[in-house]
Enzyme design. Structure first.
Site, short mmCIF file in Angstrom:
data_model
loop_
_atom_site.label_atom_id
_atom_site.label_comp_id
_atom_site.label_asym_id
_atom_site.label_seq_id
_atom_site.Cartn_x
_atom_site.Cartn_y
_atom_site.Cartn_z
N ASP A 1 -0.93 -3.76 -38.61
CA ASP A 1 -1.41 -3.62 -37.22
C ASP A 1 -0.66 -4.60 -36.32
O ASP A 1 -1.25 -5.56 -35.80
CB ASP A 1 -2.93 -3.87 -37.16
CG ASP A 1 -3.49 -3.64 -35.77
OD1 ASP A 1 -2.85 -2.93 -34.97
OD2 ASP A 1 -4.58 -4.18 -35.48
N CYS B 1 -0.10 -0.08 -31.31
CA CYS B 1 -0.75 -0.25 -30.01
C CYS B 1 0.30 -0.25 -28.90
O CYS B 1 0.06 -0.77 -27.81
CB CYS B 1 -1.61 -1.51 -29.99
SG CYS B 1 -0.65 -3.01 -30.20
N1 SAH Z 1 -5.56 -6.35 -36.69
C1 SAH Z 1 -6.07 -7.33 -35.76
C2 SAH Z 1 -5.35 -7.32 -34.45
C3 SAH Z 1 -3.87 -7.58 -34.54
S1 SAH Z 1 -3.17 -8.13 -33.06
C4 SAH Z 1 -7.56 -7.16 -35.57
O1 SAH Z 1 -8.13 -6.21 -36.12
O2 SAH Z 1 -8.18 -7.99 -34.92
C5 SAH Z 1 -1.60 -8.63 -33.55
C6 SAH Z 1 -1.53 -9.90 -34.36
O3 SAH Z 1 -0.19 -10.04 -34.78
C7 SAH Z 1 -1.90 -11.18 -33.63
O4 SAH Z 1 -2.87 -11.87 -34.35
C8 SAH Z 1 -0.59 -11.99 -33.61
O5 SAH Z 1 -0.80 -13.38 -33.83
C9 SAH Z 1 0.14 -11.42 -34.79
N2 SAH Z 1 1.59 -11.50 -34.75
C10 SAH Z 1 2.43 -11.36 -33.71
N3 SAH Z 1 3.71 -11.42 -34.12
C11 SAH Z 1 3.68 -11.62 -35.46
C12 SAH Z 1 4.67 -11.76 -36.47
N4 SAH Z 1 5.97 -11.69 -36.18
N5 SAH Z 1 4.26 -11.94 -37.74
C13 SAH Z 1 2.96 -12.00 -38.06
N6 SAH Z 1 1.99 -11.86 -37.14
C14 SAH Z 1 2.34 -11.67 -35.88
#
Ligand code: SAH
Length: 415
Positions: free
Chosen positions: A321, A361
């Site tokens: 996600d 998203c």
């Molecule tokens: N699945 C989550 C929402 C995900 S939002 C839920 O149900 O609440 C996207 C997430 O990806 C955020 O927490 C952000 O910190 C993380 N993120 C952004 N870039 C990233 C990367 N390169 N590697 C790992 N995580 C990342």
């Protein structure tokens, strides 16, 4: 000066716009945006947030909306069709409509959900999320700023939250502060009633699970409320499985997987802060037997790199996600490629009969393109698979026009 003249100078003439034929039919069909380059004629300059009235080619009323000189979305339509008086009662009725749409849909085990979803609820560029008795109000356009007190007052009077916290999208924060003296934080009415108190994270319920939301500083309004239905689905698929939750944020999917009987859950996120939140969320639900007996691990890493590097360990359920990968149209092709790679890497980590849940998203990646990318990766992986389900927007985040649709998720069982 005569009385009439004085009145005239105190109150400028209604802001009147004429638009292109194409825009006219788009607005007539219910689309909520009028772009600046679709305006043919305007009787004067408009001010932030004032009511603009749009007329059709025959000079008949077409629509009215909020004027936004700071955005290429110059008018956010409030209503089209017949003229209506937009007064206190009108705003109240519109709020009640959004509330009524959700009424009876959540029991007392879900106290966190979206109450107003912007344009799709008739409140363009405005979001209202409930976290138990704390509400988060998020504005995406400066057009609401002149009406903030009125709207906040209405929300407080109608819904009686114990606390209403204002959030502003990053692109409007400077204008809000410099031109309106408005910053993020708890809203007191009238505004400016002393220093804004610190807002501690709020604990709320989603499907009976307890979660923390940082309403003042967290992403969006503090929690990804839009993934509730997908989390429920993951719960129903998790029994006996070892789960990798990539881009976990604060472990939303993981708690559901744990309650659904997962043996072990690994949260993978780049943010240490988010992973600390995931640990607290597990602690908050320790009295749920299945959560207590599920082992929970966190890995802080760039998930794209981590998934790419050929990890030896295998899982039975992989959730992907990521954050939005296309912030603008020009990033679309790159994003589709990234989803394909991500999926391929996710599938490699799956044991036989494993399940992949892949979400997107990105508003600029249409659902069909995303689903195709995921399926392409699955075919190229050379393993048999069946598609279990595709999902979109949950009803409290309903999207009524194309640009509002961003969320999609697909579930595959991989042999
Ligand atoms: N699945 C989550 C929402 C995900 S939002 C839920 O149900 O609440 C996207 C997430 O990806 C955020 O927490 C952000 O910190 C993380 N993120 C952004 N870039 C990233 C990367 N390169 N590697 C790992 N995580 C990342």
């Amino acid at each position: 000066m005569s009385r009439a003249l004085r009145t005239a100078s105190a109150k400028p003439a209604t802001l009147r716009l004429r638009v292109t034929a194409a825009a006219e039919s788009i607005i007539r069909s219910g689309h909520p945006w009028l772009f600046a380059d679709s305006i043919r004629e305007q009787n004067r300059e408009g001010e932030t947030g004032e009511l603009a009235v749009i007329y059709d080619r025959k000079d008949r009323f077409l629509a009215a909306g909020l004027y936004d000189p700071d955005s290429t979305i110059r008018v956010r339509i409030l209503h089209a069709g017949k003229p209506q008086a937009i007064d206190r009662d009108w705003w109240r009725a519109r709020l009640e409509q959004a509330v009524a749409r959700r009424s009876g849909r959540f029991d007392d085990q879900t106290t966190g959900y979206r109450l107003i979803n912007g344009e799709s609820d008739g409140w363009p560029g405005l979001v209202l999320d409930r976290y138990d008795t704390t509400f988060g109000l998020k504005l995406y356009t400066t057009a609401w700023l002149p009406r903030l007190d009125e709207i906040a007052h209405l929300i407080k009077e109608t819904l009686r939250p114990t606390r209403l916290v204002l959030r502003l999208s990053r692109n409007i924060q400077a204008v809000a502060k410099n031109r309106f003296g408005i910053s993020e934080g708890p809203l007191t009415i009238p505004r400016g009633g002393g220093p804004t108190a610190a807002v501690a994270p709020v604990v709320f319920l989603e499907s009976g699970l307890r979660f923390e939301a940082d309403v003042l500083r967290g992403q969006k309004t503090g929690f990804f409320l839009d993934q509730r239905e997908n989390r429920r689905l993951v719960e129903s698929l998790a029994k006996g499985r070892e789960v990798l939750n990539a881009f976990s944020f604060t472990g939303g999917f993981s708690l559901y997987a744990a309650r659904g009987g997962a043996r072990r859950v690994t949260d993978l996120d780049i943010s240490e802060h988010a992973l600390a939140g995931a640990k607290r969320n597990f602690a908050l639900n320790r009295e749920v037997g299945a959560v207590a007996s599920c082992s929970h691990e966190t890995i802080q890493a760039d998930a794209f790199e981590w998934l790419e590097k050929g990890v030896k360990h295998r899982f039975d359920l992989v959730i992907l996600d990521p954050p939005s990968l296309a912030k603008r149209e020009s990033e679309r092709a790159g994003a589709i490629g990234a989803y394909e790679r991500l999926t391929a890497n996710g599938i490699r980590l799956l044991r036989r009969d494993g399940i992949l849940a892949a979400a997107s998203c990105s508003a600029h990646v249409p659902a069909e393109d995303f689903f195709s990318a995921v399926l392409r990766a699955a075919v190229l992986a050379g393993r048999q698979f069946i598609e279990l389900e595709r999902t979109g927007h949950p009803f409290d985040h309903a999207a009524t026009f194309p640009e509002a649709r961003y969320l999609k998720c697909v579930y595959l069982r991989i042999r």
